[in-house]
Design an enzyme around this catalytic site. Structure first.
Site, PDB file in Angstrom:
ATOM      1  N   LYS A   1      47.623  56.728  -0.961  1.00 58.23           N
ATOM      2  CA  LYS A   1      48.010  56.516  -2.360  1.00 58.23           C
ATOM      3  C   LYS A   1      48.376  57.851  -2.996  1.00 58.23           C
ATOM      4  CE  LYS A   1      46.302  56.324  -6.629  1.00 58.23           C
ATOM      5  NZ  LYS A   1      47.555  56.690  -7.278  1.00 58.23           N
TER       6      LYS A   1
ATOM      7  N   ALA B   1      36.254  64.547 -12.695  1.00 52.42           N
ATOM      8  CA  ALA B   1      35.797  63.297 -13.326  1.00 52.42           C
ATOM      9  C   ALA B   1      36.154  62.099 -12.453  1.00 52.42           C
ATOM     10  CB  ALA B   1      36.429  63.159 -14.707  1.00 52.42           C
ATOM     11  N   THR B   2      37.361  62.101 -11.880  1.00 52.87           N
ATOM     12  CA  THR B   2      37.748  60.990 -10.998  1.00 52.87           C
ATOM     13  C   THR B   2      36.899  61.013  -9.726  1.00 52.87           C
ATOM     14  OG1 THR B   2      39.996  61.409 -11.780  1.00 52.87           O
ATOM     15  CG2 THR B   2      39.758  59.814 -10.017  1.00 52.87           C
TER      16      THR B   2
ATOM     17  N   CYS C   1      44.957  73.963  -7.987  1.00 48.33           N
ATOM     18  CA  CYS C   1      43.497  73.949  -8.145  1.00 48.33           C
ATOM     19  C   CYS C   1      42.909  75.337  -7.877  1.00 48.33           C
ATOM     20  CB  CYS C   1      42.885  72.920  -7.208  1.00 48.33           C
ATOM     21  SG  CYS C   1      43.429  73.119  -5.502  1.00 48.33           S
TER      22      CYS C   1
HETATM   23  P1  NDP Z   1      43.257  62.739 -10.927  1.00 54.10           P
HETATM   24  O1  NDP Z   1      41.825  62.834 -10.589  1.00 54.10           O
HETATM   25  O2  NDP Z   1      43.653  62.186 -12.244  1.00 54.10           O
HETATM   26  O3  NDP Z   1      44.033  61.843  -9.853  1.00 54.10           O
HETATM   27  C1  NDP Z   1      44.031  62.121  -8.468  1.00 54.10           C
HETATM   28  C2  NDP Z   1      44.411  60.858  -7.724  1.00 54.10           C
HETATM   29  O4  NDP Z   1      43.380  59.891  -7.917  1.00 54.10           O
HETATM   30  C3  NDP Z   1      45.703  60.218  -8.212  1.00 54.10           C
HETATM   31  O5  NDP Z   1      46.365  59.622  -7.120  1.00 54.10           O
HETATM   32  C4  NDP Z   1      45.174  59.182  -9.177  1.00 54.10           C
HETATM   33  O6  NDP Z   1      46.078  58.150  -9.405  1.00 54.10           O
HETATM   34  C5  NDP Z   1      43.949  58.699  -8.446  1.00 54.10           C
HETATM   35  N1  NDP Z   1      42.949  58.029  -9.265  1.00 54.10           N
HETATM   36  C6  NDP Z   1      42.740  58.142 -10.603  1.00 54.10           C
HETATM   37  N2  NDP Z   1      41.703  57.354 -10.983  1.00 54.10           N
HETATM   38  C7  NDP Z   1      41.242  56.758  -9.859  1.00 54.10           C
HETATM   39  C8  NDP Z   1      40.173  55.843  -9.584  1.00 54.10           C
HETATM   40  N3  NDP Z   1      39.365  55.380 -10.550  1.00 54.10           N
HETATM   41  N4  NDP Z   1      39.978  55.435  -8.311  1.00 54.10           N
HETATM   42  C9  NDP Z   1      40.767  55.904  -7.314  1.00 54.10           C
HETATM   43  N5  NDP Z   1      41.799  56.756  -7.515  1.00 54.10           N
HETATM   44  C10 NDP Z   1      42.029  57.186  -8.765  1.00 54.10           C
HETATM   45  O7  NDP Z   1      43.851  64.185 -10.680  1.00 54.10           O
HETATM   46  P2  NDP Z   1      45.300  64.688 -11.003  1.00 54.10           P
HETATM   47  O8  NDP Z   1      46.314  63.850 -10.296  1.00 54.10           O
HETATM   48  O9  NDP Z   1      45.378  64.852 -12.486  1.00 54.10           O
HETATM   49  O10 NDP Z   1      45.318  66.103 -10.277  1.00 54.10           O
HETATM   50  C11 NDP Z   1      44.854  67.245 -10.863  1.00 54.10           C
HETATM   51  C12 NDP Z   1      43.429  67.545 -10.422  1.00 54.10           C
HETATM   52  O11 NDP Z   1      43.376  67.651  -9.015  1.00 54.10           O
HETATM   53  C13 NDP Z   1      42.944  68.874 -10.957  1.00 54.10           C
HETATM   54  O12 NDP Z   1      41.635  68.731 -11.432  1.00 54.10           O
HETATM   55  C14 NDP Z   1      42.961  69.768  -9.728  1.00 54.10           C
HETATM   56  O13 NDP Z   1      42.068  70.834  -9.781  1.00 54.10           O
HETATM   57  C15 NDP Z   1      42.621  68.806  -8.651  1.00 54.10           C
HETATM   58  N6  NDP Z   1      43.063  69.311  -7.361  1.00 54.10           N
HETATM   59  C16 NDP Z   1      42.125  69.740  -6.466  1.00 54.10           C
HETATM   60  C17 NDP Z   1      42.502  70.290  -5.257  1.00 54.10           C
HETATM   61  C18 NDP Z   1      41.495  70.734  -4.249  1.00 54.10           C
HETATM   62  O14 NDP Z   1      41.872  70.916  -3.103  1.00 54.10           O
HETATM   63  N7  NDP Z   1      40.239  70.926  -4.598  1.00 54.10           N
HETATM   64  C19 NDP Z   1      43.925  70.448  -4.920  1.00 54.10           C
HETATM   65  C20 NDP Z   1      44.812  69.953  -5.917  1.00 54.10           C
HETATM   66  C21 NDP Z   1      44.388  69.406  -7.101  1.00 54.10           C
HETATM   67  P3  NDP Z   1      47.136  58.212 -10.594  1.00 54.10           P
HETATM   68  O15 NDP Z   1      47.572  59.590 -10.806  1.00 54.10           O
HETATM   69  O16 NDP Z   1      48.198  57.341 -10.023  1.00 54.10           O
HETATM   70  O17 NDP Z   1      46.405  57.657 -11.776  1.00 54.10           O
END
Ligand code: NDP
Length: 479
Positions: free
Chosen positions: A172, A228-229, A281
């Site tokens: 996804k 948070a997610t 990140c």
């Molecule tokens: P989100 O947590 O909003 O989303 C990440 C993914 O999870 C998306 O595909 C999103 O779908 C999906 N998602 C959201 N809610 C749910 C749920 N309840 N259940 C299952 N899947 C869900 O992150 P962002 O996309 O905003 O990305 C930015 C974040 O990612 C930043 O905090 C960044 O630091 C972190 N990150 C961490 C990395 C690491 O390696 N540690 C690398 C890159 C980013 P949708 O967007 O379609 O809602």
């Protein structure tokens, strides 16, 4: 209007429920594509296809899996320019950045994990009266959930090891940046990936993301996204005993000692602060500079940051493109207001950037440097995920170690010094999964990658990815 489709059982199909989401181009604010808003019905189809495909994919000779995935890697390289264009349009990042970083990593991820799979062997433990053989077997249907900041780079970083060791995958991508995963699905068909081995489902987290974490047919969830997610996902999967890994947010310290190689530090710090509009990140969003160097660093850094061109992602001299969405743009602007209300002194930037012409309605933010905020304020404690950094001075190593460790996060850190002993001593004290000394974002794909504290659980990369995507079974033979 372009239409993204789900990739299920080897075919591109519309969502069962007929629901669609708009997808806009961050640089212009214009909707240019429609994305399936998938639900449990689409997921059931994908899981059934993946379960069936697993019977064959998990048992074919490794050489066959490797051949197919390497064909896919070749196609990704051949179609690199189309992928570059889509990634930049969908995400807002400069095209040159997608060309230099994001897209080359897709083929590299696939090839790295196929070559590792070919040479991977597991452990054996001899006893005086027998021996143990530790098998690592593919698990079944696994899910990968990836974010929007490095869309295909991170999607392929998860999918490649999962497939290489014989699992079938439900992937996804973020609904905010679905375009390159859709194109990748087409390349999977062209590469001859057997139907059901990889299934790509589009839609937002609340619908399809939730359905994935709840589904009984899915045994593993590999997640990269916000903290948070990640917390929600951990709570969802715990009762079903799914295996899971979480790569989450960061609030990474960048520690600069006065004896550093100044020019190298300065150029890299500009990148680690503002690359990809600060939406990596691993960006160093809290900069700590040793007292003796502070004034020189501040004046120089602010002068150079203010000159970085914010502009159309299609132009080669653009250093910062658009941030990913209207919602994220508003979030960053709100964070800037909070920083001001907390008493932060804005040294450059501090608001939206306007770009004329076709980008006048785009989501742009000025590179922003803030001084004078204490550690314990919202700006220094929470991830902004935009082109915003704070700078502060320090006197001693102990003091800066406390500052570096003083947030709930623990993803990465950088240390700049010519004294390797200083670098190592601080690296040992810093609570983060990755520490770079005199560099940033230097990645060797064999090394473990991931965060401590609220930055995640588990590690990806090299054999850590293989261990995660396999089930360990010890077979004991007694003579
Ligand atoms: P989100 O947590 O909003 O989303 C990440 C993914 O999870 C998306 O595909 C999103 O779908 C999906 N998602 C959201 N809610 C749910 C749920 N309840 N259940 C299952 N899947 C869900 O992150 P962002 O996309 O905003 O990305 C930015 C974040 O990612 C930043 O905090 C960044 O630091 C972190 N990150 C961490 C990395 C690491 O390696 N540690 C690398 C890159 C980013 P949708 O967007 O379609 O809602």
């Amino acid at each position: 209007m372009e239409k993204v489709q789900n990739y299920i059982n080897g075919e591109l199909i519309d969502p069962v429920g007929g629901a669609w989401l708009d997808n806009d181009e961050p640089a212009t604010g214009q909707v240019f594509a429609q994305v399936p808003q998938s639900d449990k019905r689409d997921l059931d189809l994908a899981v059934a296809a993946a379960e069936k495909a697993f019977e064959t994919w998990s048992t074919v000779p490794i050489a066959e899996r490797v051949r197919t995935l390497n064909r896919l890697a070749d196609l990704c390289d051949q179609h690199a320019e189309q992928l570059v264009e889509l990634e930049s349009k969908d995400n807002g990042k400069p095209r040159w950045l997608a060309r230099a970083v994001d897209i080359p990593r897709v083929g590299a991820n696939l090839r790295f994990f196929t070559s590792l799979a070919e040479t991977w062997s597991t452990e054996a433990f001899a006893m005086h009266d027998g021996f143990n053989l530790t098998l690592r077997q593919p698990i079944g249907v696994v899910a990968t959930i990836s974010p929007w900041n490095l869309p295909l780079y991170l999607f392929s970083w998860k999918v490649a090891p999962a497939l290489a060791v014989g699992n079938c995958v439900i992937g996804k991508p973020s609904e905010v940046t679905p375009m390159t995963a859709h194109y990748f699905s087409k390349l999977c068909i062209e590469a001859g990936l057997p139907p059901g081995v990889l299934n790509v489902l589009h839609g937002d987290g609340a619908s399809i993301g939730d359905a994935i974490t709840e589904h009984e047919g899915i045994k593993v969830v590999s997640f990269t996204g916000g903290t948070a997610t990640g917390r929600k996902i951990a709570a969802k999967v715990a009762p079903t005993f799914k295996k899971y890994s979480l790569e989450l947010g960061g609030k990474n310290p960048n520690v600069i000692f006065a004896d550093c190689d100044y020019e190298n530090m300065m150029e890299t710090t500009l990148r680690s602060s503002f690359a990809n509009q600060g939406q990596i990140c691993l960006c160093g969003s809290r900069i700590y500079v040793e007292e003796g160097l502070y004034d020189r660093f501040r004046d120089d850094f602010v002068g150079r940051a203010a000159k970085l061109k914010v502009g159309d992602p299609n132009e080669d001299d653009t250093k910062l493109g658009a941030v990913v969405s209207r919602q994220h743009h508003e979030k960053i602007l709100n964070c800037l207001e909070i920083a001001k209300s907390e008493g932060g002194k804005i040294l450059c930037g501090g608001g939206a950037a306007s770009v004329n012409g076709r980008c006048e309605k785009g989501y742009f933010i000025q590179p922003t440097v803030i001084e004078g905020l204490p550690l314990n304020c919202q700006t220094n404690q929470t991830e902004i995920f935009g082109p915003v950094v704070t700078i502060e001075k320090f006197k001693t190593m102990d003091e800066v170690a406390d500052l570096a460790n003083g947030t709930p996060y623990g993803l990465s850190a950088s240390v700049w010094t010519s004294d390797l002993e200083t670098g190592h001593r601080l690296a040992a004290k810093i609570q983060s999964g990755v520490v770079w000394i005199n560099c940033w974002l230097v990645r060797d794909l064999r090394t473990p990658f991931g965060g401590m504290k609220e930055s995640g659980l588990g590690r990806e990369g090299g054999l850590d990815s293989f261990r995660f995507f396999t089930e360990t079974k010890n077979v004991c033979v007694k003579y």
